[in-house]
Design an enzyme around this catalytic site. Structure first.
Site, PDB file in Angstrom:
ATOM      1  N   GLU A 184       4.144  23.912 -27.946  1.00  0.00           N
ATOM      2  CA  GLU A 184       3.485  22.633 -27.656  1.00  0.00           C
ATOM      3  C   GLU A 184       1.979  22.755 -27.704  1.00  0.00           C
ATOM      4  O   GLU A 184       1.276  21.842 -28.123  1.00  0.00           O
ATOM      5  CB  GLU A 184       3.914  22.109 -26.288  1.00  0.00           C
ATOM      6  CG  GLU A 184       3.598  20.638 -26.048  1.00  0.00           C
ATOM      7  CD  GLU A 184       2.199  20.361 -25.520  1.00  0.00           C
ATOM      8  OE1 GLU A 184       1.756  19.214 -25.618  1.00  0.00           O
ATOM      9  OE2 GLU A 184       1.526  21.287 -25.010  1.00  0.00           O
ATOM     10  N   GLU A 185       1.452  23.888 -27.242  1.00  0.00           N
ATOM     11  CA  GLU A 185      -0.005  24.042 -27.124  1.00  0.00           C
ATOM     12  C   GLU A 185      -0.666  24.420 -28.436  1.00  0.00           C
ATOM     13  O   GLU A 185      -1.878  24.515 -28.512  1.00  0.00           O
ATOM     14  CB  GLU A 185      -0.331  25.104 -26.059  1.00  0.00           C
ATOM     15  CG  GLU A 185       0.257  24.842 -24.684  1.00  0.00           C
ATOM     16  CD  GLU A 185      -0.421  23.690 -23.946  1.00  0.00           C
ATOM     17  OE1 GLU A 185      -1.272  23.003 -24.543  1.00  0.00           O
ATOM     18  OE2 GLU A 185      -0.074  23.481 -22.772  1.00  0.00           O
ATOM     19  N   ASP A 229       5.678  27.409 -23.685  1.00  0.00           N
ATOM     20  CA  ASP A 229       4.451  28.131 -24.060  1.00  0.00           C
ATOM     21  C   ASP A 229       3.291  27.640 -23.202  1.00  0.00           C
ATOM     22  O   ASP A 229       3.373  26.582 -22.574  1.00  0.00           O
ATOM     23  CB  ASP A 229       4.141  27.926 -25.546  1.00  0.00           C
ATOM     24  CG  ASP A 229       3.837  26.477 -25.890  1.00  0.00           C
ATOM     25  OD1 ASP A 229       4.577  25.582 -25.421  1.00  0.00           O
ATOM     26  OD2 ASP A 229       2.853  26.210 -26.605  1.00  0.00           O
ATOM     27  N   GLU A 238       0.345  24.833 -33.036  1.00  0.00           N
ATOM     28  CA  GLU A 238       0.890  24.047 -34.140  1.00  0.00           C
ATOM     29  C   GLU A 238       2.388  23.818 -33.948  1.00  0.00           C
ATOM     30  O   GLU A 238       3.206  24.550 -34.488  1.00  0.00           O
ATOM     31  CB  GLU A 238       0.658  24.793 -35.463  1.00  0.00           C
ATOM     32  CG  GLU A 238      -0.782  25.112 -35.757  1.00  0.00           C
ATOM     33  CD  GLU A 238      -1.527  23.892 -36.283  1.00  0.00           C
ATOM     34  OE1 GLU A 238      -1.083  23.345 -37.292  1.00  0.00           O
ATOM     35  OE2 GLU A 238      -2.525  23.488 -35.653  1.00  0.00           O
ATOM     36  N   HIS A 259      -5.162  23.939 -18.688  1.00  0.00           N
ATOM     37  CA  HIS A 259      -5.930  24.467 -19.837  1.00  0.00           C
ATOM     38  C   HIS A 259      -7.223  25.156 -19.402  1.00  0.00           C
ATOM     39  O   HIS A 259      -7.949  25.670 -20.244  1.00  0.00           O
ATOM     40  CB  HIS A 259      -6.288  23.386 -20.877  1.00  0.00           C
ATOM     41  CG  HIS A 259      -5.083  22.768 -21.527  1.00  0.00           C
ATOM     42  ND1 HIS A 259      -5.132  22.170 -22.764  1.00  0.00           N
ATOM     43  CD2 HIS A 259      -3.796  22.646 -21.121  1.00  0.00           C
ATOM     44  CE1 HIS A 259      -3.936  21.713 -23.082  1.00  0.00           C
ATOM     45  NE2 HIS A 259      -3.108  21.986 -22.089  1.00  0.00           N
ATOM     46  N   ASP A 291       1.310  23.444 -16.096  1.00  0.00           N
ATOM     47  CA  ASP A 291       1.512  23.053 -17.501  1.00  0.00           C
ATOM     48  C   ASP A 291       2.115  24.195 -18.302  1.00  0.00           C
ATOM     49  O   ASP A 291       1.400  25.040 -18.776  1.00  0.00           O
ATOM     50  CB  ASP A 291       0.163  22.610 -18.069  1.00  0.00           C
ATOM     51  CG  ASP A 291       0.214  22.217 -19.545  1.00  0.00           C
ATOM     52  OD1 ASP A 291       1.315  21.978 -20.052  1.00  0.00           O
ATOM     53  OD2 ASP A 291      -0.858  22.162 -20.175  1.00  0.00           O
TER      54      ASP A 291
HETATM   55 ZN   LIG Z   1       1.769  20.691 -21.381  1.00  0.00          ZN
END
Ligand SMILES: [Zn+2]
Length: 451
Positions: free
Chosen positions: A154-155, A91, A157, A419, A123
């Site tokens: 992962e990013e 994700d 919940e 991000h 990422d």
């Molecule tokens: Zn990551």
């Protein structure tokens, strides 16, 4: 296999791995609530197909009570060989236009600097592709048993901690290789050895029973917003160092980040100073940090000439390696309660917390990882920290207490902008990482590899 052979194979694999990466970047696999599930499901099946193709023939989407499924697979190694578990996630973070992207986040775009731009390029689709390349170096038959987990949340919940707790037998291993980190700068290898923990809470400040006319009462009756502002101002000294006495601080002896690289990666506005003093490495990875990340009060549109009786702010505190979340939270509460201005009523509610993580760096796996990096990058690796918190690592350590953790990846801190807008990866970094991971498996399972 010799180092030369591994290098040559990695170089030969790069075109097809970059084609995989390009295809994966085009899938907006945002697992956050409110985003369409179809791309995330498509990404899960793409991931499954890719890992099956490289040799995890038994790989499957695991069933989870909530959210997107992790992909799990295993390639058995020679009898008696160690077990290594690879981790990545499929994700990605959202990439809204207001972040200021200069190219389409969902189209992998090569630029003149040699980097590939797109959400997830580093990422962690870059990390996923690095695992695929590593297994392909061995033509799907690595020298040890390799287990693979690629999570889908992962990013957001994450559901993986619960999954690990419910299926500990799937996670037994001698070494975890978490490919979701990066060097501080391209070509300069580091192993990530510490992660800060965190504590989040909501602080409510009350000064009045109800709103009051600001003209009749202002000047003698304190409003809650100004009281909160004064309280928050006590959390730092004038330089911006955390000023809460009694918080844990760790020593930092590893690599450091230059202020220039840090500014560049953080997009701090021209003329705005960095906060705190001392080496950046110590500030970011070994010291506490505290930020206000949300506030509830009257909006400007709804404001009138009244004093506000109550406001709430959400505080997020990062805690140093070695610190206990409960103790740090109690210290924060003491500070907030004892620094309330004008006798304002202060109430603190804890939201959640995550323990910091410190890697054991004196085992055989770590020695093999250092040697592998030295050979892959042509220079010995430094140690770096990560300011973020990954509670999963603690859970993995509980189910495999003897396992070592190698944390690295293709997300260089100076330029990858994970991000953020214009996230990117340097393909040379993926290639070197594949060489390092292959050497690590070989050295951990068999012994030193000659050059
Ligand atoms: Zn990551």
């Amino acid at each position: 296999m010799q180092v030369q052979e591994i290098r040559a194979k990695a170089a030969g694999l790069m075109p097809s791995l970059l084609a995989d990466l390009e295809r994966l970047v085009a899938i907006p696999s945002i697992a956050f609530p409110g985003y369409p599930p179809e791309p995330v499901d498509r990404m899960a099946s793409e991931t499954l197909q890719l890992v099956r193709d490289v040799g995890f023939t038994n790989a499957r989407l695991m069933s989870v009570p909530r959210g997107y499924p992790p992909v799990y697979g295993e390639i058995p190694g020679p009898e008696g060989s160690p077990v290594v578990m690879l981790y990545a996630h499929y994700d990605v973070q959202p990439a809204p236009p207001e972040q200021g992207w200069t190219t389409d986040p969902w189209t992998a775009t090569s630029k003149d600097d040699g980097r590939i731009y797109g959400r997830g390029a580093a990422d962690d689709k870059g990390g996923l592709v690095s695992h695929l390349g590593t297994i392909r170096i061995f033509d799907g038959k690595p020298p040890c048993t390799v287990r693979l987990i690629v999570e889908g949340m992962e990013e957001t919940e994450s559901n993986l901690e619960t999954f690990v707790t419910e299926h500990p037998e799937l996670f037994g291993c001698d070494m975890f290789i978490v490919c979701d980190m990066g060097n501080l700068r391209v070509g300069e290898p580091v192993l990530t050895t510490v992660l800060r923990g965190d504590v989040a809470c909501v602080v409510t400040v009350r000064t009045l029973e109800h709103p009051l006319h600001s003209g009749v009462f202002g000047g003698a009756a304190p409003d809650a917003m100004i009281a909160l502002a004064r309280l928050l101002a006590t959390l730092h000294d004038d330089e911006g160092n955390v000023a809460i006495s009694g918080l844990t601080r760790a020593q930092w002896q590893g690599a450091d980040l230059s202020p220039e690289d840090f500014r560049a990666s953080a997009d701090i506005l021209d003329g705005v100073h960095l906060t705190g003093s001392g080496a950046l490495g110590a500030r970011l990875w070994a010291s506490p940090a505290i930020s206000a990340i949300g506030v509830d009060m009257t909006s400007i549109a709804e404001s009138s000439n009244v004093l506000i009786p109550e406001v709430r702010a959400k505080l997020l505190m990062r805690i140093a390696p070695g610190a206990e979340p409960d103790e740090e939270f109690a210290t924060l509460v003491d500070h907030l309660e004892s620094h309330a201005p004008w006798g304002a009523k202060v109430e603190i509610r804890r939201i959640d917390s995550g323990a910091p993580f410190v890697c054991k760096t004196d085992g055989p796996g770590y020695a093999a990882a250092r040697a592998a990096m030295q050979q892959a990058y042509g220079r010995s690796p430094g140690e770096a920290g990560s300011g973020g918190t990954i509670p999963l690592l603690q859970t993995l350590m509980e189910v495999a207490p003897e396992a070592e953790f190698v944390l690295w990846g293709p997300e260089d801190v100076a330029a990858a902008r994970i991000h953020s807008s214009d996230e990117s990866v340097d393909p040379a970094e993926i290639e070197r990482l594949i060489v390092a991971q292959a050497l690590l498996l070989e050295q951990f399972a068999v012994g030193p590899v000659s050059g």
